[in-house]
Design a protein around this motif. Structure first.
Motif, PDB file in Angstrom:
ATOM      1  N   LYS A  83      15.404   2.595  15.773  1.00 44.50           N
ATOM      2  CA  LYS A  83      15.231   3.885  16.441  1.00 44.50           C
ATOM      3  C   LYS A  83      13.861   4.482  16.109  1.00 44.50           C
ATOM      4  CE  LYS A  83      17.340   8.425  17.002  1.00 44.50           C
ATOM      5  NZ  LYS A  83      18.400   9.343  16.582  1.00 44.50           N
ATOM      6  N   ILE A  84      13.433   4.357  14.860  1.00 47.27           N
ATOM      7  CA  ILE A  84      12.111   4.839  14.467  1.00 47.27           C
ATOM      8  C   ILE A  84      11.042   4.130  15.278  1.00 47.27           C
ATOM      9  CG2 ILE A  84      10.404   4.746  12.586  1.00 47.27           C
ATOM     10  CD1 ILE A  84      12.746   5.458  10.675  1.00 47.27           C
TER      11      ILE A  84
ATOM     12  N   LEU B 213      17.177   2.079   5.181  1.00 53.52           N
ATOM     13  CA  LEU B 213      17.859   2.608   6.368  1.00 53.52           C
ATOM     14  C   LEU B 213      18.614   1.489   7.067  1.00 53.52           C
ATOM     15  CD1 LEU B 213      14.956   4.755   7.867  1.00 53.52           C
ATOM     16  CD2 LEU B 213      16.960   5.618   6.642  1.00 53.52           C
ATOM     17  N   SER B 214      19.603   1.855   7.845  1.00 56.49           N
ATOM     18  CA  SER B 214      20.320   0.860   8.642  1.00 56.49           C
ATOM     19  C   SER B 214      19.370   0.255   9.672  1.00 56.49           C
ATOM     20  CB  SER B 214      21.507   1.520   9.355  1.00 56.49           C
ATOM     21  OG  SER B 214      21.032   2.420  10.352  1.00 56.49           O
ATOM     22  N   ALA B 215      19.700  -0.932  10.124  1.00 56.95           N
ATOM     23  CA  ALA B 215      18.878  -1.595  11.143  1.00 56.95           C
ATOM     24  C   ALA B 215      18.774  -0.712  12.383  1.00 56.95           C
ATOM     25  CB  ALA B 215      19.465  -2.953  11.499  1.00 56.95           C
TER      26      ALA B 215
ATOM     27  N   VAL C  37       0.816  -1.214   0.000  1.00 58.90           N
ATOM     28  CA  VAL C  37       0.000   0.000   0.000  1.00 58.90           C
ATOM     29  C   VAL C  37       0.854   1.271   0.000  1.00 58.90           C
ATOM     30  CG1 VAL C  37      -0.327   0.274   2.488  1.00 58.90           C
ATOM     31  CG2 VAL C  37      -2.115   1.018   0.941  1.00 58.90           C
ATOM     32  N   ALA C  38       2.077   1.200   0.475  1.00 56.09           N
ATOM     33  CA  ALA C  38       2.982   2.359   0.507  1.00 56.09           C
ATOM     34  C   ALA C  38       4.379   1.889   0.107  1.00 56.09           C
ATOM     35  CB  ALA C  38       2.997   2.994   1.888  1.00 56.09           C
ATOM     36  N   VAL C  39       4.508   1.482  -1.148  1.00 55.65           N
ATOM     37  CA  VAL C  39       5.728   0.829  -1.633  1.00 55.65           C
ATOM     38  C   VAL C  39       6.956   1.728  -1.512  1.00 55.65           C
ATOM     39  CG1 VAL C  39       6.810  -0.237  -3.655  1.00 55.65           C
ATOM     40  CG2 VAL C  39       4.409  -0.669  -3.155  1.00 55.65           C
ATOM     41  N   THR C  40       6.838   2.990  -1.887  1.00 51.59           N
ATOM     42  CA  THR C  40       7.981   3.907  -1.818  1.00 51.59           C
ATOM     43  C   THR C  40       8.433   4.092  -0.377  1.00 51.59           C
ATOM     44  OG1 THR C  40       7.214   5.043  -3.802  1.00 51.59           O
ATOM     45  CG2 THR C  40       8.779   6.227  -2.408  1.00 51.59           C
ATOM     46  N   LEU C  41       7.498   4.287   0.532  1.00 56.83           N
ATOM     47  CA  LEU C  41       7.835   4.446   1.948  1.00 56.83           C
ATOM     48  C   LEU C  41       8.495   3.179   2.483  1.00 56.83           C
ATOM     49  CD1 LEU C  41       7.719   6.103   4.557  1.00 56.83           C
ATOM     50  CD2 LEU C  41       5.386   5.240   4.891  1.00 56.83           C
ATOM     51  N   LYS C  42       7.966   2.029   2.135  1.00 56.90           N
ATOM     52  CA  LYS C  42       8.537   0.758   2.568  1.00 56.90           C
ATOM     53  C   LYS C  42       9.980   0.624   2.077  1.00 56.90           C
ATOM     54  CE  LYS C  42       8.263  -4.132   1.576  1.00 56.90           C
ATOM     55  NZ  LYS C  42       7.720  -5.073   0.618  1.00 56.90           N
ATOM     56  N   LYS C  43      10.232   0.926   0.804  1.00 55.68           N
ATOM     57  CA  LYS C  43      11.590   0.823   0.244  1.00 55.68           C
ATOM     58  C   LYS C  43      12.556   1.745   0.976  1.00 55.68           C
ATOM     59  CE  LYS C  43      10.416  -0.591  -4.435  1.00 55.68           C
ATOM     60  NZ  LYS C  43      10.337  -0.195  -5.837  1.00 55.68           N
TER      61      LYS C  43
ATOM     62  N   SER D 199      10.029  12.015  -2.075  1.00 53.92           N
ATOM     63  CA  SER D 199      10.405  13.178  -1.258  1.00 53.92           C
ATOM     64  C   SER D 199       9.583  13.239   0.025  1.00 53.92           C
ATOM     65  CB  SER D 199      10.267  14.477  -2.056  1.00 53.92           C
ATOM     66  OG  SER D 199       8.925  14.679  -2.447  1.00 53.92           O
ATOM     67  N   MET D 200       8.287  12.923  -0.046  1.00 52.03           N
ATOM     68  CA  MET D 200       7.452  12.951   1.162  1.00 52.03           C
ATOM     69  C   MET D 200       7.836  11.819   2.105  1.00 52.03           C
ATOM     70  SD  MET D 200       5.357  15.011   2.369  1.00 52.03           S
ATOM     71  CE  MET D 200       5.144  14.844   4.111  1.00 52.03           C
ATOM     72  N   SER D 201       8.132  10.650   1.564  1.00 51.35           N
ATOM     73  CA  SER D 201       8.562   9.521   2.394  1.00 51.35           C
ATOM     74  C   SER D 201       9.858   9.855   3.123  1.00 51.35           C
ATOM     75  CB  SER D 201       8.751   8.272   1.534  1.00 51.35           C
ATOM     76  OG  SER D 201       7.529   7.844   0.998  1.00 51.35           O
ATOM     77  N   LYS D 202      10.787  10.481   2.418  1.00 54.19           N
ATOM     78  CA  LYS D 202      12.064  10.858   3.044  1.00 54.19           C
ATOM     79  C   LYS D 202      11.835  11.900   4.128  1.00 54.19           C
ATOM     80  CE  LYS D 202      16.716  12.626   2.032  1.00 54.19           C
ATOM     81  NZ  LYS D 202      16.957  12.782   3.419  1.00 54.19           N
ATOM     82  N   LYS D 203      11.000  12.881   3.847  1.00 54.05           N
ATOM     83  CA  LYS D 203      10.697  13.919   4.828  1.00 54.05           C
ATOM     84  C   LYS D 203      10.122  13.305   6.105  1.00 54.05           C
ATOM     85  CE  LYS D 203       8.080  18.210   5.317  1.00 54.05           C
ATOM     86  NZ  LYS D 203       7.228  19.198   4.655  1.00 54.05           N
ATOM     87  N   LEU D 204       9.220  12.349   5.944  1.00 54.80           N
ATOM     88  CA  LEU D 204       8.621  11.681   7.092  1.00 54.80           C
ATOM     89  C   LEU D 204       9.661  10.920   7.898  1.00 54.80           C
ATOM     90  CD1 LEU D 204       6.404  10.478   8.882  1.00 54.80           C
ATOM     91  CD2 LEU D 204       5.918   8.850   7.033  1.00 54.80           C
ATOM     92  N   LEU D 205      10.474  10.099   7.245  1.00 56.64           N
ATOM     93  CA  LEU D 205      11.476   9.307   7.972  1.00 56.64           C
ATOM     94  C   LEU D 205      12.482  10.208   8.671  1.00 56.64           C
ATOM     95  CD1 LEU D 205      11.985   6.477   5.332  1.00 56.64           C
ATOM     96  CD2 LEU D 205      10.751   6.323   7.518  1.00 56.64           C
TER      97      LEU D 205
END
Length: 122
Positions: free
Chosen positions: A67-68, A60-62, A49-55, A111-117
Motif C-alpha cells: 500500500k505504501i 509491516l504486513s506485506a 543507510v536508514a536501518v531503523t526505517l528499513k526495519k 519515532s520519526m520512522s514510525k511517524k513517516l510510515l
C-alpha cells in the motif's frame, strides 16, 4: 543530469544541514553538509543507510508495504514494481515524502520512522 540525487536541506543554493545523497550506481549516504561539503556520513546503500526505517518498513504486513508503494506510485514518487520489498526506490520515495510532507529527512530515530510510515499509510 548524472543520475545522482540529493534530498535534504539547502542554504543559499548549497547543501547545508542533513540530507540523503543517492548515487546513480546504487550507493546512498546520509550526511551532514556545510557549504556543499559532507561530513559524518553513514551508510553505503539502501540497505544500511536508514536501518531503523528499513526495519520498521519490513515489520509491516506485506499488504501495508505494498500500500505504501502504491501510494507513492500514485504520487509519482515511485517507479519500481509494487512488491512490498525494501530497496532503493522505496527508500528514495520515503525520503522525498518525508522531506516534502514532514519537513525533515532525519529518519534515524524509531519515532520519526514510525511517524513517516503512519503518514504514508493515511
Amino acid at each position: 543530469a548524472d543520475g545522482n540525487k540529493y534530498v535534504g536541506q539547502y542554504k543559499d543554493g548549497k547543501r547545508n544541514g542533513q540530507g540523503f545523497y543517492f548515487f546513480s550506481d546504487g550507493r546512498a549516504d546520509f550526511c551532514t553538509y556545510a557549504d556543499d561539503k559532507d561530513s559524518n556520513c553513514i551508510g553505503t546503500n539502501a540497505y544500511d543507510v536508514a536501518v531503523t526505517l528499513k526495519k520498521q518498513f519490513l515489520a509491516l504486513s506485506a499488504y501495508k508495504r505494498e500500500k505504501i508503494q502504491a501510494n507513492f506510485k500514485r504520487r509519482n514518487l515511485y517507479t519500481s514494481s509494487i512488491d512490498g520489498q525494501w530497496g532503493r526506490g522505496t527508500l528514495m520515495a520515503l525520503v522525498e515524502f518525508s522531506s516534502k510532507n514532514l519537513g525533515t529527512v532525519d529518519l534515524q530515530s524509531a519515532s520519526m520512522s514510525k511517524k513517516l510510515l503512519d503518514a504514508v499509510l493515511r
